[in-house]
Design a protein around this motif. Structure first.
Motif, PDB file in Angstrom:
ATOM      1  N   VAL A  48       0.851  -1.191   0.000  1.00  8.35           N
ATOM      2  CA  VAL A  48       0.000   0.000   0.000  1.00  8.35           C
ATOM      3  C   VAL A  48       0.885   1.239   0.000  1.00  8.35           C
ATOM      4  O   VAL A  48       1.733   1.387   0.875  1.00  8.35           O
ATOM      5  CB  VAL A  48      -0.869   0.077   1.283  1.00  8.35           C
ATOM      6  N   LYS A  49       0.670   2.109  -0.955  1.00 15.11           N
ATOM      7  CA  LYS A  49       1.486   3.333  -1.005  1.00 15.11           C
ATOM      8  C   LYS A  49       0.606   4.540  -0.732  1.00 15.11           C
ATOM      9  O   LYS A  49      -0.518   4.632  -1.256  1.00 15.11           O
ATOM     10  CB  LYS A  49       2.151   3.430  -2.375  1.00 15.11           C
ATOM     11  N   PHE A  50       1.101   5.436   0.108  1.00 17.89           N
ATOM     12  CA  PHE A  50       0.348   6.661   0.399  1.00 17.89           C
ATOM     13  C   PHE A  50       1.114   7.872  -0.126  1.00 17.89           C
ATOM     14  O   PHE A  50       2.281   8.085   0.242  1.00 17.89           O
ATOM     15  CB  PHE A  50       0.104   6.793   1.905  1.00 17.89           C
ATOM     16  N   GLY A  51       0.466   8.654  -0.956  1.00 14.15           N
ATOM     17  CA  GLY A  51       1.087   9.834  -1.556  1.00 14.15           C
ATOM     18  C   GLY A  51       1.175  10.991  -0.569  1.00 14.15           C
ATOM     19  O   GLY A  51       0.643  10.924   0.556  1.00 14.15           O
ATOM     20  N   GLY A  52       1.836  12.062  -0.986  1.00 13.27           N
ATOM     21  CA  GLY A  52       2.142  13.185  -0.109  1.00 13.27           C
ATOM     22  C   GLY A  52       0.947  13.781   0.618  1.00 13.27           C
ATOM     23  O   GLY A  52       1.004  14.024   1.830  1.00 13.27           O
ATOM     24  N   SER A  90       5.128   8.613   1.133  1.00  9.48           N
ATOM     25  CA  SER A  90       5.773   9.811   0.586  1.00  9.48           C
ATOM     26  C   SER A  90       6.164  10.733   1.746  1.00  9.48           C
ATOM     27  O   SER A  90       5.813  10.473   2.898  1.00  9.48           O
ATOM     28  CB  SER A  90       4.789  10.586  -0.288  1.00  9.48           C
ATOM     29  N   ALA A  91       6.801  11.837   1.397  1.00 11.23           N
ATOM     30  CA  ALA A  91       7.058  12.899   2.371  1.00 11.23           C
ATOM     31  C   ALA A  91       5.749  13.680   2.566  1.00 11.23           C
ATOM     32  O   ALA A  91       4.883  13.648   1.687  1.00 11.23           O
ATOM     33  CB  ALA A  91       8.136  13.821   1.819  1.00 11.23           C
ATOM     34  N   PRO A  92       5.605  14.399   3.692  1.00 12.15           N
ATOM     35  CA  PRO A  92       4.369  15.178   3.867  1.00 12.15           C
ATOM     36  C   PRO A  92       4.157  16.148   2.702  1.00 12.15           C
ATOM     37  O   PRO A  92       5.036  16.935   2.365  1.00 12.15           O
ATOM     38  CB  PRO A  92       4.611  15.940   5.180  1.00 12.15           C
ATOM     39  N   GLU A 123      10.908  11.468   2.792  1.00 15.60           N
ATOM     40  CA  GLU A 123      10.141  10.232   2.944  1.00 15.60           C
ATOM     41  C   GLU A 123      10.705   9.401   4.099  1.00 15.60           C
ATOM     42  O   GLU A 123       9.977   8.755   4.835  1.00 15.60           O
ATOM     43  CB  GLU A 123      10.097   9.359   1.682  1.00 15.60           C
ATOM     44  N   ASP A 124      12.048   9.453   4.229  1.00 17.90           N
ATOM     45  CA  ASP A 124      12.699   8.612   5.230  1.00 17.90           C
ATOM     46  C   ASP A 124      12.175   8.946   6.634  1.00 17.90           C
ATOM     47  O   ASP A 124      11.755   8.061   7.378  1.00 17.90           O
ATOM     48  CB  ASP A 124      14.215   8.856   5.149  1.00 17.90           C
ATOM     49  N   ASN A 125      12.165  10.237   6.952  1.00 15.36           N
ATOM     50  CA  ASN A 125      11.706  10.619   8.290  1.00 15.36           C
ATOM     51  C   ASN A 125      10.207  10.390   8.461  1.00 15.36           C
ATOM     52  O   ASN A 125       9.742  10.038   9.545  1.00 15.36           O
ATOM     53  CB  ASN A 125      12.093  12.070   8.583  1.00 15.36           C
ATOM     54  N   ASN A 126       9.470  10.539   7.383  1.00 15.74           N
ATOM     55  CA  ASN A 126       8.027  10.310   7.499  1.00 15.74           C
ATOM     56  C   ASN A 126       7.721   8.833   7.743  1.00 15.74           C
ATOM     57  O   ASN A 126       6.800   8.492   8.484  1.00 15.74           O
ATOM     58  CB  ASN A 126       7.321  10.790   6.217  1.00 15.74           C
ATOM     59  N   ALA A 127       8.502   7.953   7.115  1.00 12.62           N
ATOM     60  CA  ALA A 127       8.291   6.512   7.319  1.00 12.62           C
ATOM     61  C   ALA A 127       8.572   6.149   8.780  1.00 12.62           C
ATOM     62  O   ALA A 127       7.865   5.330   9.381  1.00 12.62           O
ATOM     63  CB  ALA A 127       9.212   5.722   6.392  1.00 12.62           C
ATOM     64  N   LYS A 128       9.596   6.786   9.344  1.00 11.74           N
ATOM     65  CA  LYS A 128       9.902   6.504  10.758  1.00 11.74           C
ATOM     66  C   LYS A 128       8.732   6.920  11.650  1.00 11.74           C
ATOM     67  O   LYS A 128       8.346   6.200  12.568  1.00 11.74           O
ATOM     68  CB  LYS A 128      11.182   7.243  11.191  1.00 11.74           C
ATOM     69  N   LEU A 129       8.163   8.100  11.340  1.00 15.13           N
ATOM     70  CA  LEU A 129       7.023   8.568  12.148  1.00 15.13           C
ATOM     71  C   LEU A 129       5.823   7.635  11.992  1.00 15.13           C
ATOM     72  O   LEU A 129       5.128   7.328  12.963  1.00 15.13           O
ATOM     73  CB  LEU A 129       6.599   9.977  11.734  1.00 15.13           C
ATOM     74  N   VAL A 145       7.097  -0.532   7.181  1.00 17.53           N
ATOM     75  CA  VAL A 145       6.917   0.805   6.610  1.00 17.53           C
ATOM     76  C   VAL A 145       8.216   1.229   5.916  1.00 17.53           C
ATOM     77  O   VAL A 145       9.267   1.351   6.560  1.00 17.53           O
ATOM     78  CB  VAL A 145       6.542   1.851   7.684  1.00 17.53           C
ATOM     79  N   ILE A 146       8.115   1.410   4.603  1.00 21.88           N
ATOM     80  CA  ILE A 146       9.310   1.716   3.806  1.00 21.88           C
ATOM     81  C   ILE A 146       9.165   3.113   3.205  1.00 21.88           C
ATOM     82  O   ILE A 146       8.115   3.432   2.645  1.00 21.88           O
ATOM     83  CB  ILE A 146       9.469   0.684   2.657  1.00 21.88           C
ATOM     84  N   PRO A 147      10.189   3.947   3.318  1.00 26.29           N
ATOM     85  CA  PRO A 147      10.078   5.254   2.665  1.00 26.29           C
ATOM     86  C   PRO A 147      10.137   5.116   1.146  1.00 26.29           C
ATOM     87  O   PRO A 147      10.935   4.337   0.621  1.00 26.29           O
ATOM     88  CB  PRO A 147      11.310   6.011   3.183  1.00 26.29           C
ATOM     89  N   GLY A 148       9.325   5.894   0.456  1.00 27.17           N
ATOM     90  CA  GLY A 148       9.353   5.884  -1.004  1.00 27.17           C
ATOM     91  C   GLY A 148      10.462   6.778  -1.538  1.00 27.17           C
ATOM     92  O   GLY A 148      11.224   7.375  -0.764  1.00 27.17           O
ATOM     93  N   PHE A 149      10.588   6.801  -2.872  1.00 27.36           N
ATOM     94  CA  PHE A 149      11.355   7.841  -3.563  1.00 27.36           C
ATOM     95  C   PHE A 149      12.859   7.628  -3.689  1.00 27.36           C
ATOM     96  O   PHE A 149      13.518   8.335  -4.407  1.00 27.36           O
ATOM     97  CB  PHE A 149      11.074   9.187  -2.881  1.00 27.36           C
ATOM     98  N   PHE A 150      13.446   6.651  -2.982  1.00 26.63           N
ATOM     99  CA  PHE A 150      14.907   6.500  -3.135  1.00 26.63           C
ATOM    100  C   PHE A 150      15.384   5.093  -2.835  1.00 26.63           C
ATOM    101  O   PHE A 150      14.676   4.277  -2.252  1.00 26.63           O
ATOM    102  CB  PHE A 150      15.653   7.499  -2.249  1.00 26.63           C
TER     103      PHE A 150
END
Ligand code: ASP
Length: 450
Positions: A4-8, A36-38, A120-126, A178-183
């Motif tokens: 499941v992917k959630f966009g910004g 994604s990032a916020p 995205e990285d920090n958002n995935a952690k949150l 939970v995996i950060p997207g984009f990189f």
């Protein structure tokens, strides 16, 4: 297992985090989550990725700037404080940003990629923390740990084939991942981002890696529409699309799903479902390998601007062996990708994205075409738009072209170019940019409302 992917916009605020958690927890198959990032919370807001890009530019041009950094940190602080998450998370985010700046302050490209990826990285952690706080087993998994191995081209990463085996091992892990997207990470160990909007690409790669039953892509619209809803009120909602149709629509301006994101899922025939985080009950749009063709031969009408055409004429061009190869070689040398090459007997046009001809390239390319190919004439026609009429049903239907050209004629749109590939899944019209919206509206009425 679903990915499941959630966009910004789905992860832009505490309220959105809450909706996302409800969506994840309402289906036990939703085991891998890509975020994604916020993004924007309203029309005036700025995406975190854009704040990070400004931060990187400021550091490169004038050095570290606390104000730009704090604007980024504030986005996460707004989320954590409302969700009552541990305050130390915010310090960790600040430290993380400072560390990226310190490591890469002398390397513009790496700094840009490092900071962009942190969104995205920090958002995935949150997100993982939040799911834990709600009492569920969830783990943040970094792309390095997951095996997201990519090429080393900053801002233009591509997945490496060996990544898929590594990613498949995620199946063995417990809890919600939970995996950060984009990189991803290059073999040299660098963070490398995909093109903008690239969290869709991450989601698709992960879905292919774990051989998910479905890849759900949550965004902020109920479905993919047959035409840009900014042009037509309440346009037709598309229930089902084939991969090929989606590819054509994404190429020509449908931004709901990134055009590079299809390839990984297509190979494994994993269905993609585009859904709305703010209205998860809506069925959304399914993108699948094959679908039944209902009454409509056309599924969507898209358009994209910013093209130009290099028009070349040379008498007896048709008999000159190697002319096309040499022409395209010139573009290759200049690192220009081409989009289409419609041709006549003594003329050929190469359609390219206009930005490729900036910074003196236009003069160089034209000079080389004149002197190396000894052409009679070469001109660049600017400000073109491509309008694409797309649908699997078109292959079996007589009269599509006539209906389309009649609609364009009635709108007094001059057709500069027509292109239909052998698959007959789309028909493309080159028109002047200032007429493009009119062209799309008239085509929509011809195929959907009449
Ligand atoms: N945050 C990145 C962007 O704004 C990637 C994404 O959201 O997909 O482009």
């Amino acid at each position: 297992m679903k990915v499941v992917k959630f966009g910004g916009s789905s992860v832009a605020s505490a309220e959105q985090f809450n909706k996302v958690a409800n969506i994840i927890l309402s289906d036990s198959e939703r085991r891998v989550v890509v975020v994604s990032a916020p993004g924007k919370r309203n029309d005036q807001d700025i995406k975190t990725t854009d704040l990070l890009i400004s931060l990187a530019k400021t550091v490169t041009s004038t050095g570290y700037d606390e104000e730009s950094l704090e604007k980024v940190v504030q986005r996460y602080e707004d989320i954590t404080s409302e969700l009552l998450l541990d305050k130390s998370l915010i310090n960790q985010i600040r430290e993380n940003l400072l560390q990226i700046i310190e490591s890469y302050k002398d390397n513009e490209d790496r700094l840009m990629d490092g900071l962009k990826a942190s969104g995205e990285d920090n958002n995935a952690k949150l997100m993982a923390e939040y799911l834990n706080k709600l009492g569920h087993e969830a783990h943040y998994v970094s792309p390095k740990e997951a095996g997201m191995m990519v090429t080393d081209q900053p801002g233009k990463a591509r997945i490496l084939p060996e990544a898929y085996d590594r990613l498949s091992q995620l199946r063995e892990r417990s809890g919600i991942l939970v995996i950060p997207g984009f990189f991803g990470y290059s073999n040299k160990g660098h963070v490398v981002t995909f093109p903008r909007g690239g969290s869709d690409i991450t989601g698709s790669i992960v879905a292919a890696g774990v051989e998910a039953t479905e890849y759900e892509n949550f965004t902020d619209v109920d479905s993919i529409y047959s035409v840009n809803p900014k042009l037509i009120d309440h346009p037709n909602e598309i229930k089902e699309l084939t991969y090929r149709e989606m590819r054509e629509l994404a190429y020509s301006g449908f931004s709901v799903f990134h055009d590079e994101a299809l390839q990984p899922v297509v190979r494994k025939k994993i269905p993609v479902v585009v859904k709305n985080t703010n209205h998860p009950e809506a069925p959304g749009t399914r993108i699948v390998a094959e679908r039944e063709i209902n009454g409509y031969p056309v599924v969507g009408i898209a358009s994209d601007e910013g093209f130009c055409s290099i028009n070349i004429t040379k008498y007896l061009m048709n008999r000159e062996i190697g002319f096309g190869r040499h022409l395209l070689e010139i573009l290759e040398d200049e690192n220009i990708s081409f989009e289409h090459t419609p041709s006549g007997i003594d003329n050929i046009s190469v359609i390219v994205r206009q930005h490729h001809l900036e910074n003196g390239k236009e003069e160089r390319v034209l000079h080389r075409i004149r002197t190396e190919l000894l052409v009679d004439d070469v001109q660049v026609e600017r400000d073109l738009a491509m309008v694409m009429v797309v649908g699997e049903g078109m292959a079996k239907t007589v009269g599509i072209a006539s209906k389309a050209t009649t609609a364009l004629g009635e709108a007094e749109v001059n057709i500069k170019m027509i292109n239909q590939g052998s698959s007959e899944v789309s028909m493309m019209f080159g028109v002047e940019s200032y007429k493009v919206d009119l062209a799309v509206k008239n085509l929509y009425h011809a195929f959907f409302t009449k």
